[in-house]
Design a protein around this motif. Structure first.
Motif, PDB file in Angstrom:
ATOM      1  N   TRP A   1       0.841  -1.203   0.000  1.00  0.00           N
ATOM      2  CA  TRP A   1       0.000   0.000   0.000  1.00  0.00           C
ATOM      3  C   TRP A   1       0.875   1.252   0.000  1.00  0.00           C
ATOM      4  O   TRP A   1       0.525   2.266  -0.613  1.00  0.00           O
ATOM      5  CB  TRP A   1      -0.951  -0.002   1.209  1.00  0.00           C
ATOM      6  CG  TRP A   1      -1.780  -1.246   1.332  1.00  0.00           C
ATOM      7  CD1 TRP A   1      -1.883  -2.274   0.425  1.00  0.00           C
ATOM      8  CD2 TRP A   1      -2.625  -1.616   2.434  1.00  0.00           C
ATOM      9  NE1 TRP A   1      -2.721  -3.252   0.896  1.00  0.00           N
ATOM     10  CE2 TRP A   1      -3.193  -2.867   2.119  1.00  0.00           C
ATOM     11  CE3 TRP A   1      -2.953  -1.019   3.648  1.00  0.00           C
ATOM     12  CZ2 TRP A   1      -4.075  -3.529   2.985  1.00  0.00           C
ATOM     13  CZ3 TRP A   1      -3.833  -1.660   4.507  1.00  0.00           C
ATOM     14  CH2 TRP A   1      -4.384  -2.909   4.172  1.00  0.00           C
TER      15      TRP A   1
ATOM     16  N   PHE B   1      -5.299  -9.975   5.265  1.00  0.00           N
ATOM     17  CA  PHE B   1      -5.423  -8.968   4.190  1.00  0.00           C
ATOM     18  C   PHE B   1      -4.268  -7.964   4.214  1.00  0.00           C
ATOM     19  O   PHE B   1      -4.041  -7.253   3.246  1.00  0.00           O
ATOM     20  CB  PHE B   1      -6.772  -8.249   4.260  1.00  0.00           C
ATOM     21  CG  PHE B   1      -6.893  -7.209   5.339  1.00  0.00           C
ATOM     22  CD1 PHE B   1      -7.011  -7.566   6.676  1.00  0.00           C
ATOM     23  CD2 PHE B   1      -6.921  -5.854   5.010  1.00  0.00           C
ATOM     24  CE1 PHE B   1      -7.145  -6.608   7.666  1.00  0.00           C
ATOM     25  CE2 PHE B   1      -7.050  -4.881   6.003  1.00  0.00           C
ATOM     26  CZ  PHE B   1      -7.149  -5.266   7.332  1.00  0.00           C
ATOM     27  N   GLN B   2      -3.509  -7.928   5.319  1.00  0.00           N
ATOM     28  CA  GLN B   2      -2.367  -7.012   5.388  1.00  0.00           C
ATOM     29  C   GLN B   2      -1.049  -7.681   4.976  1.00  0.00           C
ATOM     30  O   GLN B   2      -0.038  -7.009   4.815  1.00  0.00           O
ATOM     31  CB  GLN B   2      -2.233  -6.453   6.818  1.00  0.00           C
ATOM     32  CG  GLN B   2      -3.391  -5.537   7.211  1.00  0.00           C
ATOM     33  CD  GLN B   2      -3.417  -5.263   8.715  1.00  0.00           C
ATOM     34  OE1 GLN B   2      -3.823  -6.113   9.495  1.00  0.00           O
ATOM     35  NE2 GLN B   2      -2.971  -4.091   9.109  1.00  0.00           N
TER      36      GLN B   2
ATOM     37  N   ILE C   1     -10.868  -0.030   4.535  1.00  0.00           N
ATOM     38  CA  ILE C   1     -10.255  -0.844   3.477  1.00  0.00           C
ATOM     39  C   ILE C   1     -10.914  -2.218   3.415  1.00  0.00           C
ATOM     40  O   ILE C   1     -11.093  -2.891   4.431  1.00  0.00           O
ATOM     41  CB  ILE C   1      -8.727  -0.942   3.713  1.00  0.00           C
ATOM     42  CG1 ILE C   1      -8.096   0.434   3.433  1.00  0.00           C
ATOM     43  CG2 ILE C   1      -8.095  -2.027   2.848  1.00  0.00           C
ATOM     44  CD1 ILE C   1      -6.616   0.524   3.662  1.00  0.00           C
TER      45      ILE C   1
ATOM     46  N   HIS D   1     -11.300  -5.910   3.050  1.00  0.00           N
ATOM     47  CA  HIS D   1     -10.362  -7.005   3.313  1.00  0.00           C
ATOM     48  C   HIS D   1     -10.193  -7.924   2.102  1.00  0.00           C
ATOM     49  O   HIS D   1      -9.146  -8.552   1.944  1.00  0.00           O
ATOM     50  CB  HIS D   1     -10.836  -7.829   4.523  1.00  0.00           C
ATOM     51  CG  HIS D   1     -10.664  -7.119   5.825  1.00  0.00           C
ATOM     52  ND1 HIS D   1     -10.429  -7.761   7.009  1.00  0.00           N
ATOM     53  CD2 HIS D   1     -10.666  -5.791   6.133  1.00  0.00           C
ATOM     54  CE1 HIS D   1     -10.318  -6.876   7.990  1.00  0.00           C
ATOM     55  NE2 HIS D   1     -10.466  -5.685   7.484  1.00  0.00           N
TER      56      HIS D   1
ATOM     57  N   PRO E   1      -8.092  -5.039  -0.924  1.00  0.00           N
ATOM     58  CA  PRO E   1      -7.493  -3.848  -0.304  1.00  0.00           C
ATOM     59  C   PRO E   1      -7.070  -2.779  -1.312  1.00  0.00           C
ATOM     60  O   PRO E   1      -7.233  -1.590  -1.054  1.00  0.00           O
ATOM     61  CB  PRO E   1      -6.275  -4.411   0.437  1.00  0.00           C
ATOM     62  CG  PRO E   1      -6.573  -5.843   0.669  1.00  0.00           C
ATOM     63  CD  PRO E   1      -7.412  -6.279  -0.497  1.00  0.00           C
TER      64      PRO E   1
END
Lengths: 236, 236
Positions: free
Chosen positions: A48, A90-91, B225, B227, B230
């Protein structure tokens, strides 16, 4: 114009101006010499970060335009290292992409980039944040082992780019009670943790020649002003 | 580009990024929305401030150039109010000139200027800082009465210019133990004193329409955001 030191990172950067935070301490340290600019984005990973670079550094993106930052701390990895099969999947960013992204973020030729590894993870403290209902797997979303792998990758990128790196993951674990002493919730920093980051960053800035001894103040200090003719200090 | 809030003043501004300081608290509050820029100069009065304005606000001096600060706190008077016949006489500025200078500093038409009066003075605490040898007169260099006169002048200028003012001199003395609670050395702020300044400035910013409800964040918050996708959040 005063030179600027940007702090670019995730929540550990975003909250660095809270009481005793490492960002506020840097701003206080350089109060008369450099602006410390906060660019922390809670939850963000390097993928991101890559998407938002142009917005985060609009003028400074003009490489060679003379407005490059003096220094940038790049402090990512804690979210990249979230495990891909757990609650914060998701990160997650794969470790090879994390390395590529760190390479790409270090892009101003005249700027001193300082990489900072993710901190270690106190897995028990991470689990205690949620009830069983909220996290029925009872497995932490991050592990210390995974964070360590991303920290090693970050150190490797710093070596490849020949830029300074603060290996926070290793540095914190040199103290036996690191989990409670330096981390508030198994991830974010206590006052003690903030103090370590501040001291390590000041040390790396000093290594590349950026310190109160070398950076000029923009205006006269009170102890240099002639009591009989104060305005002499402000003549061109 | 993020809007900027400048903090322009003397030592009480310069040290506002120390632990629990009001400047750091503002930066933390606006972490995702505005840059808080530190322009505090220990010992300075409004006469010296006038001499350095062009250096302190170089680009922003181009009125109408679109780069005016969002807001500026102007926090002077503690040094102007030093008595002309005591140990800090070289910092003294007559009260009429102090008023003229405050008028002149408030010069950007599109910027929200917030004036802050000097704090009250705990004269006994000021005297305790020096031995008799250092200050044989045994009279404080500042008095609470003089600070009060400059505070009233600052409030008057705010009224004439129709800008918000934080009357710190009056506000602090509403608490019976103000001298020890809010002041560290009879002049500079304790944690409690920093908290008052932070809350008062946030309140005045809110009054002129500047708050987390009205200022946009430059980039998406983590809780917005998706999931599953993203990167959707970072498409133009």
């Amino acid at each position: 114009m005063r030179p600027k030191i940007y702090l670019f990172g995730d929540s550990i950067t975003e909250e660095s101006f809270s009481d005793g935070g490492w960002g506020a301490s840097l701003a206080n340290h350089f109060a008369r010499t450099a602006d410390v600019v906060l660019r922390g984005y809670s939850g963000y990973n390097t993928r991101w970060a890559m998407k938002v670079m142009e917005k985060v550094f609009p003028a400074e993106m003009n490489v060679g335009g003379g407005r490059s930052p003096l220094a940038v701390t790049v402090f990512y990895g804690a979210n990249d290292a979230c495990l891909p099969d757990r609650s914060s999947a998701f990160q997650h960013v794969p470790i090879d992409e994390y390395k590529q992204n760190l390479h790409a973020i270090k892009r101003w030729p005249s700027t001193h980039v300082i990489l900072i590894t993710p901190p270690p993870i106190d897995e028990v403290a991470r689990l205690l944040r949620h009830s069983f209902d909220e996290n029925p797997s009872n497995l932490p979303e991050r592990t210390n082992e995974a964070a360590g792998n991303y920290a090693k990758a970050c150190v490797a990128v710093a070596g490849e780019c020949r830029v300074p790196v603060v290996d926070l993951w290793t540095r914190m674990q040199q103290f036996p009670y690191w989990g409670k002493t330096y981390l508030r919730d198994g991830l974010h920093l206590t006052l003690g943790g903030n103090k370590i980051v501040f001291e390590e960053v000041i040390g790396k800035l000093h290594e590349v020649g950026l310190s109160l001894e070398t950076l000029p103040a923009d205006l006269p200090f009170i102890n240099t002003i002639d009591h009989m003719n104060p305005l002499n200090a402000f003549k061109e």
